[in-house]
Design a protein around this motif. Sequence first.
Motif, PDB file in Angstrom:
ATOM      1  N   SER A  16       0.989  -1.159   0.209  1.00  0.00           N
ATOM      2  CA  SER A  16       0.436   0.173   0.208  1.00  0.00           C
ATOM      3  C   SER A  16       0.557   0.862  -0.233  1.00  0.00           C
ATOM      4  CB  SER A  16      -0.836   0.064   1.044  1.00  0.00           C
ATOM      5  OG  SER A  16      -1.754   1.126   1.020  1.00  0.00           O
ATOM      6  N   ILE A  18       3.090   4.170   0.085  1.00  0.00           N
ATOM      7  CA  ILE A  18       4.756   4.975   0.018  1.00  0.00           C
ATOM      8  C   ILE A  18       5.366   3.478  -0.477  1.00  0.00           C
ATOM      9  CG2 ILE A  18       6.778   5.851   1.153  1.00  0.00           C
ATOM     10  CD1 ILE A  18       4.567   7.111   2.936  1.00  0.00           C
ATOM     11  N   ASP A  37       4.349  -7.220   3.083  1.00  0.00           N
ATOM     12  CA  ASP A  37       3.468  -7.116   3.582  1.00  0.00           C
ATOM     13  C   ASP A  37       2.875  -7.590   4.934  1.00  0.00           C
ATOM     14  OD1 ASP A  37       2.311  -3.777   3.290  1.00  0.00           O
ATOM     15  OD2 ASP A  37       1.446  -5.873   4.307  1.00  0.00           O
ATOM     16  N   ASP A  64       5.080  -9.823   9.181  1.00  0.00           N
ATOM     17  CA  ASP A  64       5.095  -8.385  10.188  1.00  0.00           C
ATOM     18  C   ASP A  64       6.586  -8.864  11.206  1.00  0.00           C
ATOM     19  OD1 ASP A  64       4.562  -7.619  12.169  1.00  0.00           O
ATOM     20  OD2 ASP A  64       2.901  -8.993  13.244  1.00  0.00           O
ATOM     21  N   VAL A  65       6.508  -7.102  10.804  1.00  0.00           N
ATOM     22  CA  VAL A  65       7.600  -6.914  10.580  1.00  0.00           C
ATOM     23  C   VAL A  65       8.662  -6.892  12.311  1.00  0.00           C
ATOM     24  CG1 VAL A  65       8.133  -5.634   8.480  1.00  0.00           C
ATOM     25  CG2 VAL A  65       7.058  -4.728  10.389  1.00  0.00           C
ATOM     26  N   TYR A 157       3.198   7.779  17.819  1.00  0.00           N
ATOM     27  CA  TYR A 157       3.448   7.655  16.797  1.00  0.00           C
ATOM     28  C   TYR A 157       5.231   8.409  16.727  1.00  0.00           C
ATOM     29  CZ  TYR A 157       3.303   8.315  11.588  1.00  0.00           C
ATOM     30  OH  TYR A 157       3.752   8.479  10.336  1.00  0.00           O
ATOM     31  N   LYS A 161       8.582   7.588  15.958  1.00  0.00           N
ATOM     32  CA  LYS A 161       8.683   8.220  14.532  1.00  0.00           C
ATOM     33  C   LYS A 161      10.897   8.614  14.410  1.00  0.00           C
ATOM     34  CE  LYS A 161       6.679   6.588  11.173  1.00  0.00           C
ATOM     35  NZ  LYS A 161       6.712   6.091  10.527  1.00  0.00           N
ATOM     36  N   THR A 190       1.217  13.095   3.276  1.00  0.00           N
ATOM     37  CA  THR A 190       1.194  12.375   1.458  1.00  0.00           C
ATOM     38  C   THR A 190       0.058  11.393   1.195  1.00  0.00           C
ATOM     39  OG1 THR A 190       3.394  12.380   2.481  1.00  0.00           O
ATOM     40  CG2 THR A 190       2.228  10.917   0.581  1.00  0.00           C
ATOM     41  N   MET A 195      -2.762   4.627   5.206  1.00  0.00           N
ATOM     42  CA  MET A 195      -2.369   5.595   6.320  1.00  0.00           C
ATOM     43  C   MET A 195      -2.971   7.507   5.934  1.00  0.00           C
ATOM     44  SD  MET A 195       0.569   5.943   8.569  1.00  0.00           S
ATOM     45  CE  MET A 195       0.799   4.211   8.549  1.00  0.00           C
TER      46      MET A 195
HETATM   47  N1  LIG Z   1       0.979   8.907   4.031  1.00  0.00           N
HETATM   48  C1  LIG Z   1       1.310   9.488   4.961  1.00  0.00           C
HETATM   49  O1  LIG Z   1       0.791  10.966   4.714  1.00  0.00           O
HETATM   50  C2  LIG Z   1       2.609   9.552   6.302  1.00  0.00           C
HETATM   51  C3  LIG Z   1       3.486  10.671   6.289  1.00  0.00           C
HETATM   52  C4  LIG Z   1       4.329  10.767   6.855  1.00  0.00           C
HETATM   53  C5  LIG Z   1       5.014   9.107   7.340  1.00  0.00           C
HETATM   54  N2  LIG Z   1       4.080   7.897   7.102  1.00  0.00           N
HETATM   55  C6  LIG Z   1       5.403   6.450   7.183  1.00  0.00           C
HETATM   56  O2  LIG Z   1       5.602   6.462   5.467  1.00  0.00           O
HETATM   57  C7  LIG Z   1       5.477   4.711   5.740  1.00  0.00           C
HETATM   58  C8  LIG Z   1       4.350   4.594   4.731  1.00  0.00           C
HETATM   59  O3  LIG Z   1       2.352   4.927   4.928  1.00  0.00           O
HETATM   60  P1  LIG Z   1       1.696   4.901   4.225  1.00  0.00           P
HETATM   61  O4  LIG Z   1       0.892   5.862   3.937  1.00  0.00           O
HETATM   62  O5  LIG Z   1       2.019   4.108   2.445  1.00  0.00           O
HETATM   63  O6  LIG Z   1       0.733   3.776   5.052  1.00  0.00           O
HETATM   64  P2  LIG Z   1      -0.224   2.492   4.441  1.00  0.00           P
HETATM   65  O7  LIG Z   1      -1.020   2.327   5.521  1.00  0.00           O
HETATM   66  O8  LIG Z   1      -0.728   3.074   2.830  1.00  0.00           O
HETATM   67  O9  LIG Z   1       1.012   1.566   3.772  1.00  0.00           O
HETATM   68  C9  LIG Z   1       1.583   0.646   5.168  1.00  0.00           C
HETATM   69  C10 LIG Z   1       1.904  -0.963   4.603  1.00  0.00           C
HETATM   70  O10 LIG Z   1       2.302  -1.673   5.702  1.00  0.00           O
HETATM   71  C11 LIG Z   1       1.510  -2.847   6.300  1.00  0.00           C
HETATM   72  N3  LIG Z   1       1.600  -2.705   7.546  1.00  0.00           N
HETATM   73  C12 LIG Z   1       1.209  -1.955   8.384  1.00  0.00           C
HETATM   74  N4  LIG Z   1       1.968  -3.478  10.043  1.00  0.00           N
HETATM   75  C13 LIG Z   1       2.991  -4.130   9.071  1.00  0.00           C
HETATM   76  C14 LIG Z   1       3.285  -5.286  10.061  1.00  0.00           C
HETATM   77  N5  LIG Z   1       3.744  -5.312  11.072  1.00  0.00           N
HETATM   78  N6  LIG Z   1       4.325  -6.018   9.122  1.00  0.00           N
HETATM   79  C15 LIG Z   1       4.050  -5.639   7.724  1.00  0.00           C
HETATM   80  N7  LIG Z   1       4.446  -5.229   6.780  1.00  0.00           N
HETATM   81  C16 LIG Z   1       2.630  -3.903   8.074  1.00  0.00           C
HETATM   82  C17 LIG Z   1       0.585  -2.203   5.606  1.00  0.00           C
HETATM   83  O11 LIG Z   1      -0.540  -3.793   5.249  1.00  0.00           O
HETATM   84  C18 LIG Z   1       0.204  -1.418   4.419  1.00  0.00           C
HETATM   85  O12 LIG Z   1       0.181  -2.214   3.261  1.00  0.00           O
HETATM   86  C19 LIG Z   1       4.880   4.476   7.516  1.00  0.00           C
HETATM   87  O13 LIG Z   1       6.093   4.389   7.740  1.00  0.00           O
HETATM   88  C20 LIG Z   1       4.054   5.879   7.801  1.00  0.00           C
HETATM   89  O14 LIG Z   1       4.524   6.158   8.669  1.00  0.00           O
HETATM   90  C21 LIG Z   1       3.288   8.411   6.098  1.00  0.00           C
END
Ligand SMILES: NC(=O)c1ccc[n+]([C@@H]2O[C@H](COP(=O)([O-])OP(=O)(O)OC[C@H]3O[C@@H](n4cnc5c(N)ncnc54)[C@H](O)[C@@H]3O)[C@@H](O)[C@H]2O)c1
Length: 252
Positions: A16, A18, A37, A64-65, A157, A161, A190, A195
């Motif tokens: 999903s 990023i 994932d 699961d990370v 959170y 980070k 983003t 998220m």
């Molecule tokens: N979207 C934003 O605005 C934003 C802003 C700042 C930082 N981030 C960071 O960027 C990263 C990606 O965010 P995103 O918006 O793509 O989120 P997203 O929810 O679209 O994708 C996150 C992915 O991580 C996977 N995931 C969650 N827990 C997991 C685990 N324990 N093991 C394996 N996979 C797992 C989920 O299944 C999902 O596919 C995150 O670390 C988030 O904190 C996002």
Amino acid sequence: MPDMNGRVVLVTGAASGIGRATAACLAEAGAGVAMVDRDGPRLEETAAAIGTTGVGQPLAVVADVGDEASIAAAVASVLSRFGLIDGVATCAGIFDPEDLADIEKVELATFDRVIGVNLRGTFLTLRAALPHLGSGSSVVTVASTAGLRGHGFGPAYTSSKGGVISLTRLAAVQYGPRGVRVNCVCPGATAGEGMGAAFADPSTAESVSADLPLRRVGQAGEIGATMMSLLSAETSYVTGQVIAVDGGATVR
Ligand SMILES: NC(=O)c1ccc[n+]([C@@H]2O[C@H](COP(=O)([O-])OP(=O)(O)OC[C@H]3O[C@@H](n4cnc5c(N)ncnc54)[C@H](O)[C@@H]3O)[C@@H](O)[C@H]2O)c1
């Protein structure tokens, strides 16, 4: 676009947002991509959508990370398929709405859950992968502008980070002598489907954009392109850096 031919990159959170965008950029540039994932069905769908590239179909590994054995097994599967790993992008992360409160109101279980994925998951991924990375390899972690500022995204959170940023700097110092670079990307708002779904909503995006120097939210592909640049040889003298990809949010 950097030439990623011959490189093998493990991307967590690749089903999903990023992570998915980073995996897609890498595959397009010719890298072998191992997509990790915990959401199996979505991961399979995403890997199929990326399709076969010069180096074949991306490898999809459900893991699961935050689970030591699970991420160790995922790294072993990647090595078994590709024979090496020379890039790692740690995009897996969660945000829990219950964390959006003053510190005194946040349950310990919420704090532990978020730290368990964002910080422990990054640590476990690096710990499993780093022993296999040789000179010229690159790791990019994903934190957030929340790790740079106290702008209210919740204690779990925010501290998860901040921890990722510190861990990145330490890893750069520890693994630099082996020729391994380690950098951190801090996305701002983003748009995406997980998220980032809130920032894909036009009215939320508009109100958030008003405070941003670029006057718009980011797209997952823009974070993915920065991640890929840091993973590539184009940035061969960049390590230990924390790079905000945030439309200028943190310069205010
Ligand atoms: N979207 C934003 O605005 C934003 C802003 C700042 C930082 N981030 C960071 O960027 C990263 C990606 O965010 P995103 O918006 O793509 O989120 P997203 O929810 O679209 O994708 C996150 C992915 O991580 C996977 N995931 C969650 N827990 C997991 C685990 N324990 N093991 C394996 N996979 C797992 C989920 O299944 C999902 O596919 C995150 O670390 C988030 O904190 C996002």
